[in-house]
Design a protein around this motif. Structure first.
Motif, PDB file in Angstrom:
ATOM      1  N   ASN A 171     -18.248 -36.894  22.402  1.00 21.06           N
ATOM      2  CA  ASN A 171     -19.433 -36.290  21.795  1.00 21.06           C
ATOM      3  C   ASN A 171     -20.666 -37.173  21.930  1.00 21.06           C
ATOM      4  O   ASN A 171     -21.797 -36.686  21.897  1.00 21.06           O
ATOM      5  N   LYS A 192     -13.806 -36.847  22.505  1.00 18.81           N
ATOM      6  CA  LYS A 192     -13.603 -37.905  21.516  1.00 18.81           C
ATOM      7  C   LYS A 192     -14.650 -37.819  20.410  1.00 18.81           C
ATOM      8  O   LYS A 192     -15.762 -37.343  20.630  1.00 18.81           O
ATOM      9  N   LEU A 193     -14.265 -38.328  19.242  1.00 24.98           N
ATOM     10  CA  LEU A 193     -15.198 -38.477  18.128  1.00 24.98           C
ATOM     11  C   LEU A 193     -15.028 -39.857  17.530  1.00 24.98           C
ATOM     12  O   LEU A 193     -13.987 -40.485  17.684  1.00 24.98           O
ATOM     13  N   TYR A 194     -16.014 -40.341  16.894  1.00 24.05           N
ATOM     14  CA  TYR A 194     -16.057 -41.567  16.092  1.00 24.05           C
ATOM     15  C   TYR A 194     -17.486 -42.082  16.002  1.00 24.05           C
ATOM     16  O   TYR A 194     -17.954 -42.424  14.937  1.00 24.05           O
ATOM     17  N   MET A 206     -23.400 -39.775  15.385  1.00 22.64           N
ATOM     18  CA  MET A 206     -24.018 -38.546  15.867  1.00 22.64           C
ATOM     19  C   MET A 206     -25.196 -38.159  14.977  1.00 22.64           C
ATOM     20  O   MET A 206     -25.733 -37.059  15.072  1.00 22.64           O
ATOM     21  N   ARG A 266     -20.353 -40.239  11.324  1.00 23.87           N
ATOM     22  CA  ARG A 266     -19.551 -41.083  12.212  1.00 23.87           C
ATOM     23  C   ARG A 266     -18.183 -41.302  11.582  1.00 23.87           C
ATOM     24  O   ARG A 266     -17.935 -40.930  10.433  1.00 23.87           O
ATOM     25  N   ASN A 282     -16.049 -35.851   8.676  1.00 24.21           N
ATOM     26  CA  ASN A 282     -16.608 -35.973  10.016  1.00 24.21           C
ATOM     27  C   ASN A 282     -15.710 -35.335  11.064  1.00 24.21           C
ATOM     28  O   ASN A 282     -16.201 -34.773  12.043  1.00 24.21           O
ATOM     29  N   ALA A 291     -17.445 -32.772  13.403  1.00 21.86           N
ATOM     30  CA  ALA A 291     -17.532 -33.177  14.800  1.00 21.86           C
ATOM     31  C   ALA A 291     -16.772 -32.219  15.707  1.00 21.86           C
ATOM     32  O   ALA A 291     -17.232 -31.903  16.810  1.00 21.86           O
ATOM     33  N   CYS A 292     -15.614 -31.770  15.260  1.00 22.50           N
ATOM     34  CA  CYS A 292     -14.834 -30.829  16.069  1.00 22.50           C
ATOM     35  C   CYS A 292     -15.597 -29.531  16.262  1.00 22.50           C
ATOM     36  O   CYS A 292     -15.720 -29.030  17.391  1.00 22.50           O
ATOM     37  N   SER A 322     -18.428 -30.060  18.727  1.00 22.14           N
ATOM     38  CA  SER A 322     -17.969 -30.177  20.114  1.00 22.14           C
ATOM     39  C   SER A 322     -17.566 -28.812  20.669  1.00 22.14           C
ATOM     40  O   SER A 322     -17.841 -28.506  21.836  1.00 22.14           O
ATOM     41  N   TYR A 355      -7.820 -33.980  21.361  1.00 23.73           N
ATOM     42  CA  TYR A 355      -8.913 -34.475  20.521  1.00 23.73           C
ATOM     43  C   TYR A 355      -8.617 -35.929  20.199  1.00 23.73           C
ATOM     44  O   TYR A 355      -7.622 -36.259  19.551  1.00 23.73           O
ATOM     45  N   HIS A 360     -12.110 -42.079  19.151  1.00 22.44           N
ATOM     46  CA  HIS A 360     -12.723 -42.979  20.123  1.00 22.44           C
ATOM     47  C   HIS A 360     -12.520 -44.447  19.746  1.00 22.44           C
ATOM     48  O   HIS A 360     -12.657 -45.346  20.584  1.00 22.44           O
TER      49      HIS A 360
END
Length: 322
Positions: A51, A85-87, A90, A97, A103, A107-108, A111, A123, A126
């Protein structure tokens, strides 16, 4: 293309993973579309993104490019195993984050909207989030899977003990757990051999090495400089640090009659637990050239010579004890 299972899962992926980090900042959208179309023609079905890629906070530039490519139809989404990926940050607020349940949900959904798809194949976290317990992480991922928004969960940049703790927590919840680990691993950077790779082998995770060419050092840097190519200040410093090894490596590649980049990738494919190194072509020519990797088989003598140039690690504790 000979497809392989991603770790212990039944998911079939190509042994090269198309990395999209250059899409947007380095490669135009039209060229990115052309690279992805050609990847499918070559049989590559495994794409990786994040992301934060595009490096404009909160915009998800690269995921948007993927979404507009998927929207063209023609089976593009159906043929692709997409991992994101997320972490990372954003936004500027504290919950924009990390791996909190909040999150993960936000975040999902973001995305999914950017990539114009209703599910994510893999998924990935990160980075480890030391402030979020794995019980919370897994409960949030279980909900996403129940909702049909994700199919598999992966990690990236986890230590061996993080993988063990994640898997044991998932097992207590009767959840499948991690399917893959995306790790910094190449001939020059082999610390993953101490504990990450053994953990992945034991728990059945497929390893997806990132930076397989060590930022270009293993991609024939001396040859390129001899031809007048320029190098960044960082590259020059790294080359000075490892010059003797790189000279010996490129000499060996000359003896083999192979491009150093393809030898480095072939070496990774010869390592236990490795499923698919991430390649990051900026052009069609780079993508097509990389396919040579799949035709290279390194014999035991060559593998031993590579270990002499780039000493690796035995699994812990034997690496540093008896």
């Amino acid at each position: 293309m000979d497809y392989v299972n991603l770790g212990r899962s039944g998911l079939q992926v190509s042994p090269l993973c198309l990395g999209t980090m250059n899409f947007g900042p380095e490669t135009s959208e039209d060229d990115s579309f052309a690279i992805m179309d050609r990847a499918h023609e070559l049989g590559i079905n495994f794409f990786d993104t994040a992301n934060v890629y595009g490096w404009k906070k909160g915009e998800g530039v690269t995921e948007h490019i993927l979404g507009r490519w998927f929207a063209q139809g023609g089976g593009r989404r159906e043929k692709t195993v997409i991992a994101t990926k997320l972490y990372g940050d954003m936004g500027d607020w504290p919950n924009d984050r990390g791996l909190s349940a909040l999150n993960i949900r936000r975040a999902c959904d973001a995305s999914l909207r950017r990539m114009q798809t209703d599910y994510i194949d893999i998924y990935q976290a990160h980075h480890i989030d030391r402030n979020t317990p794995f019980e919370e992480f897994w409960e949030a991922m279980e909900i996403l899977r129940q909702q049909g928004k994700i199919l598999y969960v992966g990690s990236s940049n986890f230590a061996g003990w993080h993988i063990a703790k994640a898997q044991e927590t998932a097992a207590r919840r009767s959840f499948f757990g991690l399917t893959s680990e995306q790790s910094h691993y190449n001939l020059l950077t082999r610390a993953a051999e101490l504990e990450v790779l053994p953990a992945c082998l034991d728990y059945g995770l497929g390893v997806i090495p990132w930076s397989p060419l060590a930022g270009g050092l293993l991609g024939g840097v001396l040859r390129k400089l001899d031809k007048g190519r320029s190098a960044s200040e960082h590259m020059v410093k790294e080359l000075d640090k490892h010059r003797d090894k790189i000279v010996a490596y490129e000499k060996l590649c000359d003896e083999l009659g192979e491009d150093p980049a393809y030898v480095a990738l072939a070496w990774l494919l010869a390592q236990p637990a490795v499923t698919a190194p991430i390649i990051g072509p900026r052009t069609l020519e780079q993508l097509e050239g990389t396919m040579r990797t799949l035709e290279i088989t390194l014999d035991e003598q060559t593998l031993a010579r590579l270990d002499e140039i780039f000493p690796g690690h035995r699994a812990a504790p034997e690496d540093y004890a008896w």
